[in-house]
Design a protein around this motif. Structure first.
Motif, PDB file in Angstrom:
ATOM      1  N   ALA A 414      61.067 -27.779 -28.468  1.00  0.00           N
ATOM      2  CA  ALA A 414      60.969 -26.531 -29.230  1.00  0.00           C
ATOM      3  C   ALA A 414      62.134 -26.384 -30.196  1.00  0.00           C
ATOM      4  O   ALA A 414      61.967 -25.916 -31.330  1.00  0.00           O
ATOM      5  CB  ALA A 414      60.919 -25.346 -28.271  1.00  0.00           C
ATOM      6  N   ILE A 415      63.325 -26.787 -29.759  1.00  0.00           N
ATOM      7  CA  ILE A 415      64.492 -26.713 -30.642  1.00  0.00           C
ATOM      8  C   ILE A 415      64.342 -27.694 -31.807  1.00  0.00           C
ATOM      9  O   ILE A 415      64.584 -27.357 -32.974  1.00  0.00           O
ATOM     10  CB  ILE A 415      65.776 -27.000 -29.841  1.00  0.00           C
ATOM     11  N   ASN A 416      63.947 -28.928 -31.489  1.00  0.00           N
ATOM     12  CA  ASN A 416      63.797 -29.949 -32.548  1.00  0.00           C
ATOM     13  C   ASN A 416      62.680 -29.606 -33.521  1.00  0.00           C
ATOM     14  O   ASN A 416      62.746 -29.933 -34.712  1.00  0.00           O
ATOM     15  CB  ASN A 416      63.530 -31.324 -31.921  1.00  0.00           C
ATOM     16  N   ALA A 417      61.626 -28.937 -33.011  1.00  0.00           N
ATOM     17  CA  ALA A 417      60.509 -28.569 -33.873  1.00  0.00           C
ATOM     18  C   ALA A 417      60.810 -27.337 -34.711  1.00  0.00           C
ATOM     19  O   ALA A 417      60.043 -27.004 -35.627  1.00  0.00           O
ATOM     20  CB  ALA A 417      59.261 -28.324 -33.032  1.00  0.00           C
ATOM     21  N   GLY A 418      61.896 -26.646 -34.418  1.00  0.00           N
ATOM     22  CA  GLY A 418      62.282 -25.482 -35.180  1.00  0.00           C
ATOM     23  C   GLY A 418      61.499 -24.234 -34.873  1.00  0.00           C
ATOM     24  O   GLY A 418      61.435 -23.324 -35.706  1.00  0.00           O
ATOM     25  N   ILE A 419      60.895 -24.152 -33.686  1.00  0.00           N
ATOM     26  CA  ILE A 419      60.163 -22.933 -33.334  1.00  0.00           C
ATOM     27  C   ILE A 419      60.947 -22.076 -32.348  1.00  0.00           C
ATOM     28  O   ILE A 419      60.523 -20.977 -31.993  1.00  0.00           O
ATOM     29  CB  ILE A 419      58.780 -23.264 -32.732  1.00  0.00           C
ATOM     30  N   ALA A 420      62.095 -22.570 -31.881  1.00  0.00           N
ATOM     31  CA  ALA A 420      62.934 -21.790 -30.970  1.00  0.00           C
ATOM     32  C   ALA A 420      64.388 -22.192 -31.184  1.00  0.00           C
ATOM     33  O   ALA A 420      64.695 -23.344 -31.482  1.00  0.00           O
ATOM     34  CB  ALA A 420      62.529 -22.015 -29.516  1.00  0.00           C
ATOM     35  N   SER A 421      65.264 -21.224 -31.013  1.00  0.00           N
ATOM     36  CA  SER A 421      66.692 -21.482 -31.181  1.00  0.00           C
ATOM     37  C   SER A 421      67.317 -21.839 -29.840  1.00  0.00           C
ATOM     38  O   SER A 421      66.797 -21.467 -28.783  1.00  0.00           O
ATOM     39  CB  SER A 421      67.381 -20.240 -31.755  1.00  0.00           C
ATOM     40  N   PRO A 422      68.455 -22.553 -29.857  1.00  0.00           N
ATOM     41  CA  PRO A 422      69.120 -22.885 -28.587  1.00  0.00           C
ATOM     42  C   PRO A 422      69.496 -21.655 -27.774  1.00  0.00           C
ATOM     43  O   PRO A 422      69.402 -21.682 -26.536  1.00  0.00           O
ATOM     44  CB  PRO A 422      70.357 -23.656 -29.044  1.00  0.00           C
ATOM     45  N   ILE A 423      69.917 -20.566 -28.425  1.00  0.00           N
ATOM     46  CA  ILE A 423      70.303 -19.366 -27.691  1.00  0.00           C
ATOM     47  C   ILE A 423      69.112 -18.762 -26.947  1.00  0.00           C
ATOM     48  O   ILE A 423      69.228 -18.262 -25.832  1.00  0.00           O
ATOM     49  CB  ILE A 423      70.935 -18.321 -28.653  1.00  0.00           C
ATOM     50  N   MET A 424      67.904 -18.866 -27.559  1.00  0.00           N
ATOM     51  CA  MET A 424      66.710 -18.344 -26.887  1.00  0.00           C
ATOM     52  C   MET A 424      66.352 -19.189 -25.672  1.00  0.00           C
ATOM     53  O   MET A 424      65.952 -18.649 -24.629  1.00  0.00           O
ATOM     54  CB  MET A 424      65.531 -18.304 -27.865  1.00  0.00           C
ATOM     55  N   VAL A 425      66.506 -20.501 -25.770  1.00  0.00           N
ATOM     56  CA  VAL A 425      66.239 -21.366 -24.626  1.00  0.00           C
ATOM     57  C   VAL A 425      67.193 -21.036 -23.483  1.00  0.00           C
ATOM     58  O   VAL A 425      66.794 -20.978 -22.310  1.00  0.00           O
ATOM     59  CB  VAL A 425      66.351 -22.851 -25.030  1.00  0.00           C
ATOM     60  N   ILE A 426      68.458 -20.771 -23.824  1.00  0.00           N
ATOM     61  CA  ILE A 426      69.445 -20.399 -22.802  1.00  0.00           C
ATOM     62  C   ILE A 426      69.072 -19.077 -22.137  1.00  0.00           C
ATOM     63  O   ILE A 426      69.144 -18.925 -20.912  1.00  0.00           O
ATOM     64  CB  ILE A 426      70.851 -20.322 -23.427  1.00  0.00           C
ATOM     65  N   ILE A 427      68.661 -18.103 -22.931  1.00  0.00           N
ATOM     66  CA  ILE A 427      68.304 -16.781 -22.391  1.00  0.00           C
ATOM     67  C   ILE A 427      67.100 -16.872 -21.461  1.00  0.00           C
ATOM     68  O   ILE A 427      67.095 -16.301 -20.367  1.00  0.00           O
ATOM     69  CB  ILE A 427      68.048 -15.798 -23.544  1.00  0.00           C
ATOM     70  N   VAL A 428      66.081 -17.609 -21.869  1.00  0.00           N
ATOM     71  CA  VAL A 428      64.889 -17.756 -21.033  1.00  0.00           C
ATOM     72  C   VAL A 428      65.234 -18.483 -19.739  1.00  0.00           C
ATOM     73  O   VAL A 428      64.768 -18.114 -18.651  1.00  0.00           O
ATOM     74  CB  VAL A 428      63.779 -18.493 -21.808  1.00  0.00           C
ATOM     75  N   ALA A 429      66.076 -19.504 -19.830  1.00  0.00           N
ATOM     76  CA  ALA A 429      66.470 -20.242 -18.625  1.00  0.00           C
ATOM     77  C   ALA A 429      67.283 -19.358 -17.682  1.00  0.00           C
ATOM     78  O   ALA A 429      67.057 -19.361 -16.465  1.00  0.00           O
ATOM     79  CB  ALA A 429      67.276 -21.471 -19.020  1.00  0.00           C
ATOM     80  N   LEU A 430      68.219 -18.580 -18.224  1.00  0.00           N
ATOM     81  CA  LEU A 430      69.016 -17.678 -17.392  1.00  0.00           C
ATOM     82  C   LEU A 430      68.139 -16.611 -16.738  1.00  0.00           C
ATOM     83  O   LEU A 430      68.353 -16.235 -15.581  1.00  0.00           O
ATOM     84  CB  LEU A 430      70.113 -17.014 -18.229  1.00  0.00           C
ATOM     85  N   THR A 431      67.152 -16.136 -17.482  1.00  0.00           N
ATOM     86  CA  THR A 431      66.233 -15.136 -16.929  1.00  0.00           C
ATOM     87  C   THR A 431      65.473 -15.704 -15.740  1.00  0.00           C
ATOM     88  O   THR A 431      65.329 -15.048 -14.692  1.00  0.00           O
ATOM     89  CB  THR A 431      65.242 -14.680 -18.012  1.00  0.00           C
ATOM     90  N   GLY A 432      64.968 -16.929 -15.879  1.00  0.00           N
ATOM     91  CA  GLY A 432      64.249 -17.564 -14.783  1.00  0.00           C
ATOM     92  C   GLY A 432      65.137 -17.812 -13.575  1.00  0.00           C
ATOM     93  O   GLY A 432      64.740 -17.551 -12.427  1.00  0.00           O
ATOM     94  N   ILE A 433      66.343 -18.305 -13.809  1.00  0.00           N
ATOM     95  CA  ILE A 433      67.266 -18.578 -12.706  1.00  0.00           C
ATOM     96  C   ILE A 433      67.634 -17.291 -11.974  1.00  0.00           C
ATOM     97  O   ILE A 433      67.717 -17.251 -10.741  1.00  0.00           O
ATOM     98  CB  ILE A 433      68.531 -19.290 -13.240  1.00  0.00           C
ATOM     99  N   ALA A 434      67.849 -16.223 -12.730  1.00  0.00           N
ATOM    100  CA  ALA A 434      68.198 -14.937 -12.111  1.00  0.00           C
ATOM    101  C   ALA A 434      67.077 -14.433 -11.209  1.00  0.00           C
ATOM    102  O   ALA A 434      67.336 -13.874 -10.139  1.00  0.00           O
ATOM    103  CB  ALA A 434      68.513 -13.908 -13.190  1.00  0.00           C
ATOM    104  N   SER A 435      65.831 -14.650 -11.613  1.00  0.00           N
ATOM    105  CA  SER A 435      64.715 -14.167 -10.790  1.00  0.00           C
ATOM    106  C   SER A 435      64.593 -14.956  -9.491  1.00  0.00           C
ATOM    107  O   SER A 435      64.042 -14.452  -8.511  1.00  0.00           O
ATOM    108  CB  SER A 435      63.405 -14.256 -11.579  1.00  0.00           C
ATOM    109  N   PHE A 436      65.113 -16.199  -9.469  1.00  0.00           N
ATOM    110  CA  PHE A 436      65.025 -17.018  -8.257  1.00  0.00           C
ATOM    111  C   PHE A 436      66.025 -16.586  -7.186  1.00  0.00           C
ATOM    112  O   PHE A 436      65.903 -16.998  -6.034  1.00  0.00           O
ATOM    113  CB  PHE A 436      65.266 -18.491  -8.590  1.00  0.00           C
ATOM    114  N   THR A 437      67.009 -15.788  -7.538  1.00  0.00           N
ATOM    115  CA  THR A 437      68.034 -15.400  -6.565  1.00  0.00           C
ATOM    116  C   THR A 437      67.591 -14.254  -5.663  1.00  0.00           C
ATOM    117  O   THR A 437      68.261 -13.956  -4.673  1.00  0.00           O
ATOM    118  CB  THR A 437      69.321 -14.969  -7.289  1.00  0.00           C
TER     119      THR A 437
END
Length: 522
Positions: A414-437
Motif C-alpha cells: 500500500a505504501i509503495n502503491a501510493g494509496i496509504a502513508s507510512p503513518i497510517m499503516v503505523i496507526i492501524v497497526a497500533l490500533t489492532g495491537i491495542a485491541s489485542f490487550t
C-alpha cells in the motif's frame, strides 16, 4: 441369556420399521399431548418404539430370554453410537441383583421377582430408575441411556450409560495462562460441574438443571452461591431463563442472546470464560454461571463494563504489577477506539494542534497520496479486519503466519502503491495491537464496531464530531443494564467501596477482608 448388550436390530423388526410412519416423540408429548403408559405386553411397547425410531440405523433392540425354560422375555433398547465406552451387560446386572449366585441363564427368576425387587428399591449394583411412561423411555434413549422392557410388566428400567468420548482437560485455548491454574472446561457438562465443585466445597453452591426445547433437548445447568447472589437479580434471571424451553439450544451464546437486556447494543452484557477459577471467583462475587452440554465455555451473568478489563491473573500477581497492567489495558482500550479518528480529525480539521516538526513529517509522508485521510484510514482498517478474520478462520498452523505476513505485505504494498502513508499503516497497526490487550474477546468486537462511526464523525466535524459520538456512547452505557444491574457499576451509580478493584487492584488481604459483594450467610 446373551452375554453382552452390543447387538443389532432384530431381523423381524426391519420390515416393520421401513413401513411404519414416525409417531410422536417424547418431547412432542411433553408439549401438551397425552402421555402413553408402558404396556405390560413387550410386543406392544416394541412395536411403538420401532415406529418412533424408524430409519435409525444405530438403534439397537436386543432381545433376551430368562426364567424357567427361558420362556420369559425382555428387550434392551439403546443407541449403539452413544455407548462407545466399556460394554456392560445391564440385563445381566439387573438379574444378578435378585440372586446370591452367578445368574447364568437366569432360570430361577420370574417377572414377579423383577417387579418386586425394583419396585421396592432393592439394593442394586448399578442403580436403575423406573419408567412408567413410553415418552419418558424415548427421552432416556435419545439422551444416551439404555432402557430395558420386560414382558408382563408395565414399567421399564433405565440405566445411565452415555459414554461419548470428549477431549481431555487441558490448558484454556482462548485465555492464555501465565500464572495460576491451567485447567480448562471441556464439552462434558458433568466434568465442568466437577471442576467448579472441587473449588467450591460448600453446599451453598446451588445448581439447577433445565432442558432446552425443540429437537435438541439440550441440557442446561445454571449455578449460584446462595447468599452471594442478589435474590432480586436471581429472580429476574430465572424468569428469563425459562425461554429456553421454547428454543433449540446448540451453544452457550444462544442463552446469552435470550436473556440479554439490549439486543442491539454493541456492548456485551455477559462474560465468557474457559477457566474454572474465573467462574468460581465470579460465583463468590454474586454472579450466576450457565453451562451447556456440548459447549466448552461458561457464561457469567451479569457482565459489567469494568469487569471486561479484569483477568484472573490480576489476583495471582502482586498489587503494583496488577494495577499497572489494568491501567495499560484502559489506555489500550482508548487507543483502539479513538486512534484512527483522532488522526483523521487532526490531519483534516485541527492541524494547528500538531507540533510544526511533526506536522511537516506527516505532510511529507502524505505527499502523493490521492485519498483523503478518512478514505485512507477506511481502506486500511478494512484490509486489517480482513486479515484478522482470515487469521481466525484459517487452521492454527498457518493462521498466525498468514495474518503477520499478510499485514506486512499489504502494508508495504500500500505504501509503495501510493494509496496509504507510512503513518497510517503505523496507526492501524497500533490500533489492532491495542485491541489485542483486552482480556475479553467480545468487548474487543464492540471496539471494532464503534471505531467506524467515530471515524465518520471525525471526517465530517473533526474533534467536535468525536465528542458528540463519545457523549452518545456514554449515554448508552449509562442507560444499559445487565440482568437489571447498571452496566457502569461501580462508576455509575458511584460506589466508592468497590473502587478498590476497578482502576487499581487493592492488596489481596484487603479484598479478602472486605469482599466487593455481600458474602454467603450461615
Amino acid at each position: 441369556m446373551c452375554p453382552d448388550t452390543m447387538g443389532g436390530t432384530t431381523p423381524s423388526s426391519e420390515s416393520t420399521q421401513a413401513a411404519a410412519q414416525p409417531q410422536l416423540s417424547g418431547n412432542q408429548a411433553s408439549n401438551g399431548n397425552p402421555q402413553r403408559p408402558i404396556s405390560d405386553r413387550l410386543e406392544a411397547n416394541l412395536s411403538q418404539l420401532e415406529q418412533i425410531f424408524a430409519k435409525n440405523s444405530d438403534i439397537v433392540f436386543r432381545h433376551w430370554s430368562y426364567g424357567p425354560d427361558l420362556r420369559h422375555t425382555a428387550c434392551s433398547v439403546y443407541y449403539e453410537t452413544l455407548m462407545q465406552g466399556e460394554i456392560i451387560n445391564y440385563m445381566k446386572s439387573s438379574l444378578q441383583d435378585l440372586v446370591t449366585h452367578e445368574v447364568g441363564p437366569g432360570i430361577t427368576i420370574t417377572p414377579e421377582h423383577v417387579r418386586s425387587f425394583f419396585e421396592h428399591d432393592g439394593v442394586s449394583e448399578k442403580k436403575a430408575e423406573l419408567l412408567e411412561d413410553l415418552d419418558q423411555a424415548v427421552d432416556q434413549i435419545t439422551a444416551g441411556n439404555i432402557v430395558i422392557f420386560f414382558n408382563q410388566w408395565n414399567k421399564a428400567l433405565t440405566y445411565r450409560s452415555l459414554t461419548i468420548e470428549s477431549r481431555p482437560i487441558s490448558e484454556p485455548a482462548n485465555e492464555s495462562v501465565v500464572q495460576g491454574p491451567r485447567e480448562s472446561t471441556v464439552e462434558n457438562l458433568q466434568k465442568n460441574i466437577g471442576l467448579l465443585r472441587v473449588r467450591l466445597n460448600t453446599p451453598k453452591f446451588k445448581t439447577v438443571s433445565l432442558t432446552g426445547g425443540g429437537e435438541t433437548r439440550t441440557r442446561v445447568i445454571y449455578g449460584y452461591v446462595e447468599g452471594a447472589a442478589d435474590p432480586e437479580m436471581l429472580k429476574d434471571f430465572e424468569k428469563r431463563i425459562t425461554k429456553i424451553s421454547e428454543t433449540e439450544i446448540l451453544e452457550t451464546s444462544y442463552i446469552e442472546q435470550l436473556i440479554e437486556d439490549s439486543t442491539w447494543s454493541p456492548f456485551p452484557q455477559h462474560r465468557y470464560t474457559e477457566r474454572p477459577d474465573t467462574a468460581v471467583a465470579a460465583l463468590l462475587d454474586g454472579k450466576i454461571v450457565i453451562l451447556v452440554q456440548g459447549t466448552g465455555s461458561i457464561l457469567l451473568c451479569p457482565g459489567l463494563f469494568t469487569e471486561f478489563f479484569q483477568s484472573s491473573e490480576d489476583y495471582y500477581q502482586r498489587t503494583i504489577y496488577s494495577s499497572m497492567i489494568r491501567f495499560l489495558r484502559m489506555i489500550a482500550f482508548a487507543l483502539a477506539l479513538t486512534l484512527p479518528s483522532i488522526y483523521i480529525a487532526l490531519s483534516t480539521f485541527h492541524t494547528e494542534l500538531i507540533p510544526t516538526v511533526l506536522l511537516l513529517a506527516v505532510i511529507d509522508t502524505r505527499e502523493g497520496i490521492p485519498l483523503p485521510a478518512f478514505f485512507e484510514a477506511l481502506v486500511m482498517e478494512f484490509f486489517f479486519e480482513l486479515l484478522r478474520e482470515a487469521g481466525v478462520r484459517l487452521p492454527k498452523a498457518i493462521g498466525a503466519t498468514v495474518s503477520i505476513v499478510g499485514a506486512l505485505v499489504v502494508g508495504e504494498a500500500a505504501i509503495n502503491a501510493g494509496i496509504a502513508s507510512p503513518i497510517m499503516v503505523i496507526i492501524v497497526a497500533l490500533t489492532g495491537i491495542a485491541s489485542f490487550t483486552i482480556p475479553q474477546y467480545n468487548i474487543a468486537i464492540a471496539l471494532r464496531i464503534l471505531r467506524f462511526p467515530l471515524m465518520v464523525s471525525a471526517s465530517v466535524m473533526g474533534g467536535f464530531g468525536i465528542m458528540i459520538v463519545f457523549l452518545l456512547i456514554l449515554l448508552h452505557l449509562c442507560k444499559l443494564r445487565s440482568l437489571g444491574q447498571p452496566y457502569l457499576t461501580p462508576l455509575a451509580p458511584l460506589r466508592m467501596k468497590e473502587f478498590r478493584d476497578v482502576l487499581v487492584r487493592a492488596p489481596l488481604k484487603t479484598l479478602l477482608k472486605h469482599p466487593r459483594k455481600h458474602t454467603p450467610k450461615g
